[in-house]
Design an enzyme around this catalytic site. Sequence first.
Site, PDB file in Angstrom:
ATOM      1  N   ASN A 136       0.832  -1.194   0.000  1.00  0.00           N
ATOM      2  CA  ASN A 136       0.000   0.000   0.000  1.00  0.00           C
ATOM      3  C   ASN A 136       0.873   1.253   0.000  1.00  0.00           C
ATOM      4  OD1 ASN A 136      -2.645   1.568   0.631  1.00  0.00           O
ATOM      5  ND2 ASN A 136      -1.223   2.247   2.217  1.00  0.00           N
ATOM      6  N   GLU A 137       0.874   1.976  -1.115  1.00  0.00           N
ATOM      7  CA  GLU A 137       1.415   3.343  -1.262  1.00  0.00           C
ATOM      8  C   GLU A 137       2.928   3.464  -1.157  1.00  0.00           C
ATOM      9  OE1 GLU A 137      -2.547   5.939  -0.066  1.00  0.00           O
ATOM     10  OE2 GLU A 137      -0.816   6.036   1.272  1.00  0.00           O
ATOM     11  N   ASN A 138       3.656   2.356  -1.083  1.00  0.00           N
ATOM     12  CA  ASN A 138       5.108   2.483  -0.951  1.00  0.00           C
ATOM     13  C   ASN A 138       5.763   2.973  -2.237  1.00  0.00           C
ATOM     14  OD1 ASN A 138       4.671   1.547   1.604  1.00  0.00           O
ATOM     15  ND2 ASN A 138       5.491  -0.490   1.245  1.00  0.00           N
ATOM     16  N   SER A 178      -0.326  -0.406  -4.681  1.00  0.00           N
ATOM     17  CA  SER A 178      -1.536   0.377  -4.853  1.00  0.00           C
ATOM     18  C   SER A 178      -1.306   1.730  -4.198  1.00  0.00           C
ATOM     19  CB  SER A 178      -2.744  -0.319  -4.209  1.00  0.00           C
ATOM     20  OG  SER A 178      -3.918   0.429  -4.406  1.00  0.00           O
ATOM     21  N   HIS A 216      -5.151   6.407  -6.035  1.00  0.00           N
ATOM     22  CA  HIS A 216      -5.681   6.856  -4.757  1.00  0.00           C
ATOM     23  C   HIS A 216      -5.998   8.340  -4.881  1.00  0.00           C
ATOM     24  CE1 HIS A 216      -3.699   3.416  -2.202  1.00  0.00           C
ATOM     25  NE2 HIS A 216      -4.391   2.972  -3.237  1.00  0.00           N
TER      26      HIS A 216
END
Length: 833
Positions: free
Chosen positions: A442-444, A486, A502
């Site tokens: 997630n978002e890395n 993501s 996102h």
Amino acid sequence: MERMDLGGTWWLMEFDPDEGEKVGAFTVDYHPEPRRSFPAKVPGTVHLDLIRNGAIPDPFFGTNELTVQWVEEREWWYRTDFYPPERILARESVDLVFQGLDTIAAIWLNGLKLGETDNMFRTYRIPVKDFLTGGRNVLAVKFAPVTRVADKRMQERGPLWSVFYPSRPYVRKAQYSFGWDWGPRLPTCGIWRPVLLEGYDKGTIRYLFPYLEELPKEGQPAKVRVVATVFATQSFPCQVSFTLEDESGKYQAVLDGDLKPGLQEIVGSLEVSRPSLWFPNGIGRPHLYRLTAQVLIDGSVIDEHEVTTGLRTVELVQEPDEEGKSFVFRINGVPVFCKGANWIPADSFLPRVTEAVYRQSLLLAQDAHMNMLRVWGGGIYEDESFYSQCDQLGIMVWQDFMFACAEYPEDDDFLSEVRAEAEEVVLRLRHHPSIVLWCGNNENDWGFHAGWFGKKERFLGEKIYAAVLPEVCCRLDPTRPYWQSSPFGGTDPNSMSEGDRHSWDVWSGWRSPEGYLTDTGRFVSEFGFQAPPNLPTIESFTLPEDRYPNSRVMEHHNKQGEGTERLYRFVAAYHRVPGTFSEWVRLAQLVQGEALKTGIVHWRRRKFKTAGALFWQLNDCWPVVSWSVVDYFNRPKASYYIIKRAFAPVLVTLFRQGDELSVWLVNDLLRVVSGRLRLSLENLWGEKVQEWERVVAVGSNRSEEIVRWTITAGVDETRHYVLATFTEEGQPEPLASELILLARPKHISFPDNPVEVIRVSVVGSEGEIVLRAAALAKSVILEVLSEPDALWSDNAFDLAAGQEKSVKVTLTRSLSAEELRRRLFIWHLGKRE
């Protein structure tokens, strides 16, 4: 296989760090100090045991979270006696199986140290036959302070960037437990999943996995590959039988095998003559089969394993187009617009998340027409029952691996640990048809690209997502796509032109929800808007003097920086300043719902240019002001009902630009929908100023603009609204409707008390209420006094002048019709309490 469940009552002991081993807490004859020991439950956590014994207050009440921080600094031991039965001791192999240890643990059996663990996501299986006695056995498990271990590793290996707690990437523990912008800092420890003693002879089936070799043509048989993952303690010849069955038939295959010591796969094929495929909610039936495998020696069964599963194909279609590249899930060849939400762990103390809790949450998702949940990468790989119920309900799962908003180590030991974790996760979960995608983090990737980590040449953690995880997924699961992160896609991981996105420009940027209308992301996997929980939930963590928006306790239960200030800003942007706390709660929930609806209907109009809208978030892990639409106690907010209507299979939606309305029909059904579309410009009391009507149709699985309609010039926007209804041919009631105001609600003087209760009826705990509006009733919210868990078929809805509506309610107890009418509370915009 024979099993003994070692759960139940244990003893919990408290020590200074490193003290327990020195005083011999692992020895058979150790006697705990009464003042520092408590009866405990396994599975469980330290915090739950301390609450149960009155040693700490409820961390969810008030600001108690702060007063229990000392718990994470202590060393905790669990200890039990058990007496294994002869039916287990007589087996050739006996394993001690920990399905979840949270997190830095050491294990002793009868005074002998068996090993250490440091990953709460893994199962630990230890051969113990040689260490067991036929009588009393003593099992002890030590848990070191996880933050102390994480901090030490950071000091030794160097800092890594992460949100909320800098040392957390160094431990394989649920990352949210260290605190998030919707969750408390409560990094607990304990034996959080079952402990078993397992006895078996020669070999045992660990996992089963069936999948379609290819999508069968209509009316043709399906070739199904079946895989049994078998562990053998020795070499031996055997037969492995597979049986796939449902109510319509049974399909079998028997293979000769020659097992070797260790873990191996036995692969066979079945031909299913008339396959029933698994489809997502709203698209088709989520059909399930039962798959059973047996290992036999000379016709005798030595082990058997069974799973419930489904047959389906998954494709992630990424094709160039005029906007960049598509991002469309295709299930059994059918493109699916993904409607849903992000899922976080349902409690800070995970053993409280029972099958019933999962069921209640997932039924709410299904009832809101959701067909996908994203299991977010800062939580956990959920319990088997979560995925089984998603299978049953037709809810697709986007499954993150557990890495979120941080850099992560790339040393060989860490990568090896990650590989073992990923292999177990994929093997354990791959038989679930609901899981349609594995995602690396997630978002890395976005964080590195956007400079969150600072100016760095290397992306620490990239080896995990770009090498380790895709290799594991490719090797163990050929049926699903792997997606690196993501958001991810293109040169900018958070691009609007390809990949998933996102969309946080609205909430995080303090922008009006209309800002969603400029977002052309191809698959929006996060977007969100905050609101407080329901009033009864607020009452569960506050005293009466705390119940105002910016009290210390209310602000403590909003972990977003300036979260309360943003709520004030957005409520004031659309509504008159509320006069009571309860009115502020309702208005904030309405703003949340309308904001989410703005994004949802915009992206649904773009179907399949945008192919998914997953809002942040469905649920909560504690009672909190957050982005959820269902609060910690599974009580839907007003926003839940608004998004439920926005996710309906057939949607009529109005998009206003000046005096022109663009009218769209969105159809998720796999058939053409035709009927009568009516548009009406009315004043608040129902007098019609302008009307339009036409028979229209929208194609299967499509979104189409039907008409552009110009509103009569010069109408007083504070006294008029537009109503659109679509009624399918041959049906008496509209299939879809939409009502829009021409001015913001704060500028409109709504009619007083326009709602009349026509009829109330009750059968058992199921009630029905029929309402009629004499004039416009905007945002009608129904409540049953002293029934905080009443569940409505619809709520927070609009009633146009003259409109009648039936609403059903499920109560937690039986009431008479007279009592239900007496307790019914009706609120709407313009009503003052």
